[in-house]
Scaffold this active site. Structure first.
Site, PDB file in Angstrom:
ATOM      1  N   GLY A 210     -94.060  56.063  49.327  1.00  0.00           N
ATOM      2  CA  GLY A 210     -93.856  57.511  49.477  1.00  0.00           C
ATOM      3  C   GLY A 210     -93.910  58.199  48.139  1.00  0.00           C
ATOM      4  O   GLY A 210     -94.402  57.635  47.156  1.00  0.00           O
ATOM      5  N   ASN A 211     -93.426  59.430  48.082  1.00  0.00           N
ATOM      6  CA  ASN A 211     -93.330  60.135  46.791  1.00  0.00           C
ATOM      7  C   ASN A 211     -92.109  61.053  46.826  1.00  0.00           C
ATOM      8  O   ASN A 211     -91.407  61.128  47.834  1.00  0.00           O
ATOM      9  CB  ASN A 211     -94.630  60.890  46.483  1.00  0.00           C
ATOM     10  CG  ASN A 211     -94.937  61.928  47.525  1.00  0.00           C
ATOM     11  OD1 ASN A 211     -94.200  62.885  47.698  1.00  0.00           O
ATOM     12  ND2 ASN A 211     -96.032  61.733  48.262  1.00  0.00           N
TER      13      ASN A 211
END
Ligand code: PMT
Length: 404
Positions: A210-211
């Site tokens: 993810g981020n």
């Protein structure tokens, strides 16, 4: 511009209350319908009779009208108003507004109002300079209220200190500008599609790539569009925030593939497309069905395959009537990278934010942006709250759509 507008003028206990009579008279001359609401202290400084003679309506000050016993509904008043102007606003009223202390009709009306609120502080310099007043005024700003103060140059030339109430004709100018700007940037009848937040790319049932995107920027854009009358579809990756405005339809997704599918489905009926999501460019080529187990001393390699570039895909289909806006989050060679993305993704303009600017980008409540349009014009902005950044971006969107 002000003609036909319903304005509540709130008057509080300040020596500047006499100026409110000029404000009310000026608004009426512009064709407004004015309802005066006074605090008990306000009545010590100017008589309600003067004001009701100007407006042709009884002044409201109590929750109940003394002779009839009828109830003054602050909720109805709040809904009736196109704008609420509190002038003069004393330190006490500002403090109550900042903290929700609803012990008089003006504050209950303020808390119920759906309309924009303009506040013209009036008090002596020491009260104005006190940290509690400064903090309360900042709070009002953070609630989206507009604080109207004399320009600092004007103060010097008049040799009068800070805290002086702005002159009535200047207050009227601010209101005129507001309604004019609103007309120019109205999005009523427009359909807006916004992507927001991160995407999660599954590795196994418990892990993902993810981020750090929180969704704050994308949600602020959605709220701003909805506030300007648009119908908004917000395609959101996993975030911890909720949309407030009922005109926002949220479609929750997790992965880039899901976001891509929803964006394609909603694209053709959208007049405005804003791609604010931090989409993962790659995903694991294989998702394990069961939780991957640690094997002592063994290396694990995850091979990644490219995700669709949602912006580039929509950019290849965009019609000349649609406005399409992208974002660029950069760490180096910012402007060149952003300009390349405008072309690659066929955008009307791009919003550049750089991780090199303190307070900009992921997770923060603030952002610092430069808008670059497809002609190469650059519009840098100061560091601002994400809701104010959203205002700047949507004003640019309105300008772009009006030129199509
Ligand atoms: O959510 P916050 O915490 O408030 O943070 C806001 C933000 C930093 C995420 C936001 O301001 C921002 O910059 N969003 C775009 C981040 C990004 O992924 O930039 P990019 O340069 O990688 O992508 C360029 C553009 O293509 C973006 O409009 C992006 O949405 C779009 N894109 C990218 C990859 C992809 N596969 N599909 C896309 O549509």
């Amino acid at each position: 511009m002000l003609k036909g507008k319903n304005i509540i003028v709130g008057i509080t206990g300040s020596i500047a209350a006499y100026k409110a009579a000029y404000l009310v008279r000026g608004l009426i001359k512009k064709g407004c319908e004015v309802q005066v609401v006074m605090t008990p202290a306000g009545k010590e400084f100017i008589t309600p009779v003067t004001l009701s003679a100007l407006t042709g309506k009884p002044v409201i000050s109590e929750f109940f009208t003394a002779n009839t016993g009828s109830w003054n509904s602050h909720v109805d008043l709040g809904l009736w108003a196109d704008a609420v102007v509190i002038a003069p606003a004393s330190a006490s009223t500002i403090g109550k507004m900042a903290n929700g202390i609803a012990d008089n009709m003006l504050i209950t009306t303020y808390l119920s109002a759906k309309a924009p609120v303009f506040v013209a502080p009036a008090m002596d310099l020491d009260m104005f300079a006190h940290p509690s007043t400064t903090r309360n005024i900042e709070r009002l700003r953070s609630y989206g209220n507009t604080i109207i103060e004399p320009a600092s140059g004007e103060l010097a030339s008049h040799l009068i200190g800070k805290g002086r109430m702005e002159e009535p004709d200047k207050i009227i100018e601010v209101l005129e500008e507001y309604f004019d700007e609103k007309k120019k940037s109205n999005l009523t009848g427009k359909k807006v599609m916004i992507t927001a937040g991160p995407t999660y790319e599954k590795i196994d049932p418990v892990r993902f790539i993810g981020n750090y995107s929180s969704g704050k920027m994308g949600y602020a854009l959605a709220e701003e569009c909805a506030a300007r009358g648009a119908e908004v579809t917000l395609i959101s990756g996993p975030v911890n925030i909720k949309a407030r405005n009922k005109a926002i339809k949220v479609i929750d997704v997790e992965s880039a593939l899901q976001m891509h599918k929803e964006a394609l489905e909603n694209f053709s009926q959208s007049d405005i497309i804003i791609l604010c999501a931090a989409v993962a460019d790659y995903r694991p080529d294989f998702v394990a069905e069961k939780k991957m187990k640690r094997k002592e001393g063994e290396e694990i390699k995850i091979s990644l395959v490219p995700n669709p570039d949602i912006a580039a895909d929509l950019g290849s289909k965009v019609s000349p009537e649609q406005v399409m806006v992208g974002f660029a989050l950069e760490t180096n060679d910012e402007e060149n990278n952003a300009v390349l993305k405008i072309r690659k993704k066929n955008l009307d303009f791009i919003v550049l934010n750089s991780l090199n600017d303190k307070g900009a980008g992921f997770r923060t409540d603030t952002n610092k942006i430069t808008i670059i349009d497809k002609e190469g014009n650059k519009f840098p902005f100061e560091l601002k709250s994400k809701s104010d950044v959203a205002k700047d971006i949507i004003s640019k969107v309105s300008e772009t759509i009006s030129l199509k």
